[in-house]
Design an enzyme around this catalytic site. Structure first.
Site, PDB file in Angstrom:
ATOM      1  CE  LYS A 272       6.176  30.254   8.851  1.00 18.42           C
ATOM      2  NZ  LYS A 272       6.804  30.336   7.515  1.00 18.42           N
ATOM      3  CG  ASP A 277      11.629  27.918   8.449  1.00 19.76           C
ATOM      4  OD1 ASP A 277      11.933  26.704   8.441  1.00 19.76           O
ATOM      5  OD2 ASP A 277      11.108  28.519   7.488  1.00 19.76           O
ATOM      6  CE  LYS A 284      14.060  28.908   5.924  1.00 18.65           C
ATOM      7  NZ  LYS A 284      13.542  29.219   4.574  1.00 18.65           N
ATOM      8  CG  ASP A 295       9.261  31.607   9.673  1.00 20.92           C
ATOM      9  OD1 ASP A 295       8.734  32.466   8.935  1.00 20.92           O
ATOM     10  OD2 ASP A 295       9.345  30.400   9.371  1.00 20.92           O
ATOM     11  CG  ASP A 354      12.490  26.008   4.045  1.00 26.42           C
ATOM     12  OD1 ASP A 354      12.075  26.432   5.151  1.00 26.42           O
ATOM     13  OD2 ASP A 354      13.294  26.637   3.319  1.00 26.42           O
ATOM     14  CD  GLU A 356       8.278  26.601   7.926  1.00 25.39           C
ATOM     15  OE1 GLU A 356       8.793  26.263   6.842  1.00 25.39           O
ATOM     16  OE2 GLU A 356       8.234  27.776   8.323  1.00 25.39           O
ATOM     17  NE  ARG A 358       3.715  26.284   1.677  1.00 27.02           N
ATOM     18  CZ  ARG A 358       4.201  26.579   0.487  1.00 27.02           C
ATOM     19  NH1 ARG A 358       3.751  25.975  -0.594  1.00 27.02           N
ATOM     20  NH2 ARG A 358       5.128  27.500   0.360  1.00 27.02           N
TER      21      ARG A 358
HETATM   22  N1  BES Z   1       9.801  31.277   6.548  1.00 28.51           N
HETATM   23  C1  BES Z   1      10.028  30.982   5.179  1.00 28.51           C
HETATM   24  C2  BES Z   1       9.731  32.160   4.253  1.00 28.51           C
HETATM   25  C3  BES Z   1      10.642  33.343   4.366  1.00 28.51           C
HETATM   26  C4  BES Z   1      11.772  33.411   3.586  1.00 28.51           C
HETATM   27  C5  BES Z   1      10.341  34.408   5.183  1.00 28.51           C
HETATM   28  C6  BES Z   1      12.587  34.507   3.662  1.00 28.51           C
HETATM   29  C7  BES Z   1      11.155  35.513   5.256  1.00 28.51           C
HETATM   30  C8  BES Z   1      12.273  35.558   4.479  1.00 28.51           C
HETATM   31  C9  BES Z   1       9.156  29.815   4.744  1.00 28.51           C
HETATM   32  O1  BES Z   1       8.883  28.871   5.701  1.00 28.51           O
HETATM   33  C10 BES Z   1       9.853  29.126   3.638  1.00 28.51           C
HETATM   34  O2  BES Z   1      10.893  28.580   3.898  1.00 28.51           O
HETATM   35  N2  BES Z   1       9.288  29.139   2.435  1.00 28.51           N
HETATM   36  C11 BES Z   1       9.867  28.513   1.315  1.00 28.51           C
HETATM   37  C12 BES Z   1       8.789  27.790   0.557  1.00 28.51           C
HETATM   38  C13 BES Z   1       9.322  26.851  -0.509  1.00 28.51           C
HETATM   39  C14 BES Z   1      10.100  25.718   0.141  1.00 28.51           C
HETATM   40  C15 BES Z   1       8.161  26.307  -1.297  1.00 28.51           C
HETATM   41  C16 BES Z   1      10.499  29.603   0.444  1.00 28.51           C
HETATM   42  O3  BES Z   1       9.972  30.719   0.384  1.00 28.51           O
HETATM   43  O4  BES Z   1      11.552  29.342  -0.110  1.00 28.51           O
HETATM   44 ZN    ZN Z   2       8.940  29.517   7.653  1.00 33.29          ZN
HETATM   45 MN    MN Z   3      10.384  27.385   5.793  1.00 31.02          MN
END
Ligand code: BES
Ligand code: ZN
Ligand code: MN
Length: 504
Positions: A272, A277, A284, A295, A354, A356, A358
């Site tokens: 990734k 992000d 966020k 990220d 968010d 993104e 995947r």
């Molecule tokens: N990059 C984030 C995941 C992340 C969160 C990494 C905190 C490191 C620390 C990812 O893109 C994300 O935002 N995931 C969301 C998914 C949700 C919207 C289904 C999450 O984990 O909240």
């Molecule tokens: Zn992310």
């Molecule tokens: Mn995200």
């Protein structure tokens, strides 16, 4: 061999410790170990200071406790550092690597030039010297390049791994192991440097430029796909995420194709590469958002593992694919409810912008298959849910089939990148049902790490596949004796090791 990061030479000698001519000789000391018996001559070389420190309780042998003392007799080293190594029966290669790293970081802080580390503890010879060389080389990393004031000095100019003169293993084999340790640690250091870079510096284009340089220096074939090539490949998931950004996306492709390699297996590594992000329109909260510059840590791990794979001459073909983009809100950004179509033909209703990672990985996994991958591994800071489930202790490991995942797990654990198996129950697919497209991109809060992995599985074409969710471990909030806070370089060793463990 070309080296991108400044790091010290690590040499290997088989000699009694008394004869090692350096500024600092580091000697591991185990808990409850009597100095005089096991460390012949060391106590008199320090005029009894070593045993006095043990008797007084100043030095208990607990991990990362240090005791520095001058050398006063005919030993050639100018100073000795005893480093607590914990219980002798609990010594592992991972612990040994961290002890060496802690010692080298101490030496760097003290501006010591020539440092030797005495191998002891009875672990397998090549494994032990590799771990020590790896740990020592880790000290070349620092993250102060943006400080205009006081900065850490350079790492020690020269490291030496000292093995007992009568070692069974050939010195040549041990020398190769030292080289392995150095290359792995350098690659890990480069991955950390990339992940620490702020996103205004490390844009997708800059990320691609740096990956290209790292790849070429290591002898890899390099392809950087720009936004037009990405569009021609119909990578609508990656393009959808990139829409909100003023910075164009890139796909970084690195290939290791050693002559004489079998046509199969071809290991496909996908990382990734979100250089920042924000969450996009599903933005966020401000608190802690600055961390989202890392990220792309999964992408950095893939790039730097590819470097190690090339320099260490893995015997099989390996391709590395890193879809790189920012995830930004904006007038052109993808919005909740929008439907995107990936290069594989699958359509996705984006209910949360968010989620993104995947999306870009979906196109990345597809592209790795186009390049001939027979086995897939992806690495991603994918879900906060995984960080909640496992904390900072391990990456989440998902995949199929079972025996392949088990193989990946054992290999990763052996390399020092601990992971823990997580389930892919078919019920999770229900959470990804869409009314209007093939899937939605978020399964909501329950089992968030598992539904994210389930989404990725749809893009693996039924190949053996493993997914590391490194969201909890890519970043360290606290400085450890063996590791500064910030990016950790996780998964570089695991991926590199896999390229050697996977047999035709
Ligand atoms: N990059 C984030 C995941 C992340 C969160 C990494 C905190 C490191 C620390 C990812 O893109 C994300 O935002 N995931 C969301 C998914 C949700 C919207 C289904 C999450 O984990 O909240
Ligand atoms: Zn992310
Ligand atoms: Mn995200």
């Amino acid at each position: 061999m070309s080296r991108t990061l400044q790091s010290s030479a690590v040499r290997l000698i088989a000699a009694p410790p008394a004869q090692v001519d350096v500024d600092l000789l580091v000697v591991p000391l185990f808990e409850g170990e009597p100095i005089a018996e096991s460390l012949n001559g060391l106590d008199s070389a320090t005029s009894g200071e070593a045993s006095r420190a043990v008797t007084s309780g100043e030095l208990k042998g607990r991990p990362y406790d240090f005791f520095f003392t001058p050398v006063t007799s005919e030993w050639k080293a100018r100073r000795i550092a005893l480093v607590g190594a914990g219980r002798a029966s609990e010594l592992t290669l991972d612990r040994l690597r961290k002890l060496a790293a802690a010692a080298a970081m101490q030496a760097r802080q003290k501006c010591i030039d020539r440092v030797a580390f005495l191998e002891r503890g009875g672990l397998d010879g090549p494994g032990a010297v590799q771990a020590i060389a790896d740990g020592l080389t880790l000290s070349a990393f620092s993250a102060d390049q943006y400080k205009s004031g006081e900065r850490l000095g350079p790492p020690p100019a020269e490291f030496t791994v000292v093995v007992p003169a009568e070692r069974g293993t050939s010195i040549r084999e041990l020398g190769d192991a030292v080289e392995r340790g150095c290359v792995l640690a350098e690659s890990c250091n480069i991955a950390k440097a990339l992940s620490n870079e702020p996103s205004n510096v490390l844009t997708p284009r800059e990320f691609a430029d740096r990956a290209a340089r790292i790849g070429r220096d290591a002898g890899l074939a390099v392809d950087i796909l720009d936004e037009h090539q990405i569009a021609r490949l119909d990578m609508g998931l990656l393009l959808g995420v990139a829409r909100g950004s003023a910075e164009p996306p890139r796909v970084i492709v690195l290939r290791h194709e050693p002559s004489g390699a079998p046509s199969s297996p071809v290991l496909g590594l996908v990382g990734k590469g979100i250089t920042f992000d924000t969450g996009g329109i599903s933005i966020k909260p401000a608190d802690g958002m600055e961390r989202m510059k890392d990220d792309m840590a999964g992408g950095a791990a893939v790039i730097c593992a590819m470097r190690a794979i090339a320099l260490l001459r893995a015997p099989i073909k390996v391709v590395g694919v890193v879809p790189a983009t920012e995830n930004m809100p904006g007038g052109k950004a993808v919005k909740p409810g929008d439907v995107l179509k990936g290069a594989s033909g699958k359509t996705v209703e984006v209910i949360n912008t968010d989620a993104e990672g995947r999306l870009v990985l979906g196109d990345g996994l597809w592209y790795a298959q186009q390049l001939g991958a027979t086995h897939l591994i992806d690495v991603a800071t994918l879900t906060g849910a995984c960080a909640v489930a496992l904390g900072r202790a391990a990456s989440g490991l998902f995949g199929a089939p079972e025996d392949w995942v088990q193989f990946v797990r054992e290999t990763a654990d052996r390399s020092g990148d601990r992971c823990w198996p997580m389930p892919l129950f078919e019920e999770y697919a229900d959470q990804l049902r869409s009314e209007i497209a093939d899937m939605v991109n978020s399964g909501g809060r329950p089992a968030g790490a598992c539904t994210a992995a389930m989404f990725l599985k749809e893009f693996t074409g039924g190949l053996p596949w493993a997914h590391f969710d490194i969201a909890g471990v890519a970043w360290a909030d606290e400085t450890k004796p063996y590791q500064p806070k910030g990016a950790t370089g996780v998964a570089v060793r695991a991926l590199a090791e896999l390229a050697f463990a996977l047999k035709p």
